[in-house]
Design a protein around this motif. Structure first.
Motif, short mmCIF file in Angstrom:
data_model
loop_
_atom_site.label_atom_id
_atom_site.label_comp_id
_atom_site.label_asym_id
_atom_site.label_seq_id
_atom_site.Cartn_x
_atom_site.Cartn_y
_atom_site.Cartn_z
N PRO A 121 0.81 -1.23 0.00
CA PRO A 121 0.00 0.00 0.00
C PRO A 121 0.84 1.28 0.00
N HIS A 122 2.13 1.15 0.28
CA HIS A 122 2.99 2.34 0.39
C HIS A 122 3.99 2.43 -0.77
N ALA A 123 3.80 1.63 -1.80
CA ALA A 123 4.81 1.50 -2.87
C ALA A 123 5.19 2.83 -3.50
N HIS A 124 4.27 3.78 -3.59
CA HIS A 124 4.54 5.05 -4.29
C HIS A 124 4.85 6.21 -3.33
N LYS A 125 4.95 5.92 -2.05
CA LYS A 125 5.27 6.98 -1.10
C LYS A 125 6.78 7.21 -1.04
N ARG A 126 7.16 8.41 -0.60
CA ARG A 126 8.56 8.74 -0.35
C ARG A 126 8.89 8.43 1.13
N PRO A 127 10.15 8.26 1.46
CA PRO A 127 10.52 7.92 2.84
C PRO A 127 9.96 8.86 3.90
N HIS A 128 9.89 10.18 3.59
CA HIS A 128 9.42 11.13 4.61
C HIS A 128 7.93 10.95 4.91
N GLN A 129 7.22 10.21 4.07
CA GLN A 129 5.80 9.95 4.28
C GLN A 129 5.55 8.67 5.06
N LEU A 130 6.61 7.99 5.46
CA LEU A 130 6.48 6.69 6.13
C LEU A 130 6.77 6.81 7.63
N SER A 131 6.25 5.87 8.38
CA SER A 131 6.59 5.77 9.79
C SER A 131 7.98 5.16 9.91
N GLY A 132 8.55 5.22 11.12
CA GLY A 132 9.86 4.63 11.33
C GLY A 132 9.87 3.14 11.03
N GLY A 133 8.80 2.45 11.42
CA GLY A 133 8.73 1.02 11.14
C GLY A 133 8.65 0.71 9.67
N GLU A 134 7.93 1.54 8.93
CA GLU A 134 7.82 1.33 7.48
C GLU A 134 9.16 1.59 6.79
N ARG A 135 9.89 2.61 7.24
CA ARG A 135 11.22 2.87 6.67
C ARG A 135 12.16 1.70 6.94
N GLN A 136 12.05 1.13 8.14
CA GLN A 136 12.88 -0.03 8.47
C GLN A 136 12.61 -1.18 7.52
#
Length: 329
Positions: A121-136
Motif C-alpha cells: 500500500p505504500h509502494a509510491h510513497k517517499r521515505p518522509h511519508q512513512l513511519s519509522g517502522g515502514e522505513r525499516q
C-alpha cells in the motif's frame, strides 16, 4: 555456511579477534555493549573494511579478497540510508537497476518484496511519508532485493521508539525465517537478540566471551559480567557464597530460585511498579535481593518469608575481572 576464521582487526586502543560460524539458514545475534566490536565485525563481512589477519568464507568461496560489490551481501544500516527522492518501490529497485536487471524481473522482484514486507500500500510513497517502522521495512526489502547470500543488520530496531520496536520485533523474526540465508543481527538489547536469533554471541572488548542458544546463554551465563549484562541482578561474590555452604565462587541466584511465602523472613526495602509486573528489593540475611513477578501485594516495610532453592543456583567462573560491569550502551 558463513565462517570467520581467526579474524583480527586493530585500531588505536581496540583489537577485534573473532572466529565464528553462521549456519546456512541461521540467524546469529551479536550482543554486546557499545565499543565491543559488533559493527566492526559487520563491516568486515560486508567488505567495507579489510581484516588485518584471517579469512571470511561463504561455503567454499573465500570472500576476503573480494570487493563489497562482488560479495552479494545485503546490509541494513542503523539509519536505513534510504534515498529521500525515490519512492518505496524505487528504493527497493535501485540496486537491481544498478545491476542491470531487466524491467520485468525488477517489477516481479519488487512486487515479491512489497508483499513480504507488507509495503504494497505504500509502494509510491517517499521515505518522509512513512513511519519509522515502514522505513525499516523498506531498508530490509532493499537489502534483500538482489537475493544476497548473506544478510547483515546493524541495530535494525535501534532508531524506533519502544512501541514500534515491540510491534516490529516478531514481524522481523518472521521475515528472517522466510529468507533462509546466513544472517547476522547486531544489537545491544538482549530481548531483541533472544527473539530474532537461534544463536547469540556475546562480545566484550573485541572477544566472543560466550556463544550459545538464547536459553543456554540466559540460564547458564559463564561469568558475573555476562550474567549482569543479560539482566540478572542477584549475584553472590565468592566471599558471600561461603556462608551458604557453596564453593568459593561467584554464584547466580536466578528468579526461579527465589520463592516467596515460605522460608526465612525478609523485609521489602523498595517496591517498583512496572506495569504487568512488580519488582521488589528484599533484605534477606544481610543481602539485597531483586524479585520480579505478578502483583504480590507487598509494599515498602512489609515483611515476607522467602526461600532460596539452592538446586537452581548457578556457579559462575571467577575471572580476574569478576567485579567488572557492562558499560553504558
Amino acid at each position: 555456511m558463513l565462517r570467520l576464521v581467526d579474524i583480527r582487526k586493530t585500531y588505536p586502543g581496540f583489537a577485534l579477534s573473532v572466529s565464528l560460524e553462521v549456519g546456512s539458514r541461521q540467524t546469529l545475534a551479536l550482543l554486546g555493549p557499545s565499543g565491543s566490536g559488533k559493527s566492526t565485525l559487520l563491516r568486515l563481512v560486508a567488505g567495507l573494511d579489510a581484516p588485518d589477519l584471517g579469512q571470511i568464507w561463504l561455503h567454499d568461496t573465500n570472500l576476503t579478497p573480494l570487493p563489497p560489490e562482488e560479495r552479494r551481501v545485503g546490509f541494513v544500516f542503523q539509519d536505513y540510508a534510504l534515498f529521500p527522492h525515490l519512492s518505496v518501490a524505487e528504493n527497493i529497485a535501485f540496486g537491481l537497476r544498478e545491476a542491470r536487471w531487466g524491467k520485468e524481473p525488477i517489477q516481479k522482484r519488487v512486487a515479491e518484496l512489497l508483499e513480504l514486507t507488507h509495503l504494497a500500500p505504500h509502494a509510491h510513497k517517499r521515505p518522509h511519508q512513512l513511519s519509522g517502522g515502514e522505513r525499516q521495512r523498506v531498508a530490509l526489502a532493499r537489502a534483500l532485493a538482489h537475493q544476497p547470500n548473506v544478510l547483515l543488520l546493524d541495530e535494525p530496531l535501534g532508531a524506533l521508539d519502544l512501541k514500534l520496536r515491540q510491534e516490529l520485533l516478531f514481524e522481523l523474526r518472521t521475515i528472517l525465517h522466510q529468507t533462509q540465508i546466513p544472517t547476522i543481527v547486531v544489537t545491544h538489547d538482549q530481548s531483541e537478540a533472544f527473539v530474532l536469533a537461534e544463536q547469540v554471541a556475546v562480545l566484550q572488548a573485541g572477544q566472543i566471551v560466550q556463544l550459545g542458544s538464547p536459553e543456554e546463554l540466559y540460564h547458564r551465563p559463564k561469568n558475573p559480567w555476562i550474567a549482569t549484562f543479560l539482566g540478572h541482578r542477584n549475584l553472590l561474590l565468592p566471599e558471600q557464597s561461603r556462608p551458604f555452604g557453596l564453593p568459593p565462587l561467584p554464584h547466580l541466584l536466578p528468579q526461579e530460585a527465589l520463592q516467596l511465602g515460605q522460608g526465612e523472613e525478609a523485609q521489602v526495602s523498595e517496591r517498583i511498579f512496572m506495569g504487568s509486573t512488580v519488582a521488589l528489593k528484599l533484605i534477606w540475611r544481610g543481602l539485597e535481593l531483586h524479585w520480579e513477578g505478578p502483583e504480590p501485594g507487598l509494599y515498602k516495610g512489609d515483611r515476607i518469608k522467602i526461600r532460596v532453592d539452592w538446586s537452581r543456583v548457578v556457579a559462575l567462573e571467577n575471572p580476574a575481572e569478576q567485579n567488572q560491569r557492562p558499560g553504558s550502551t
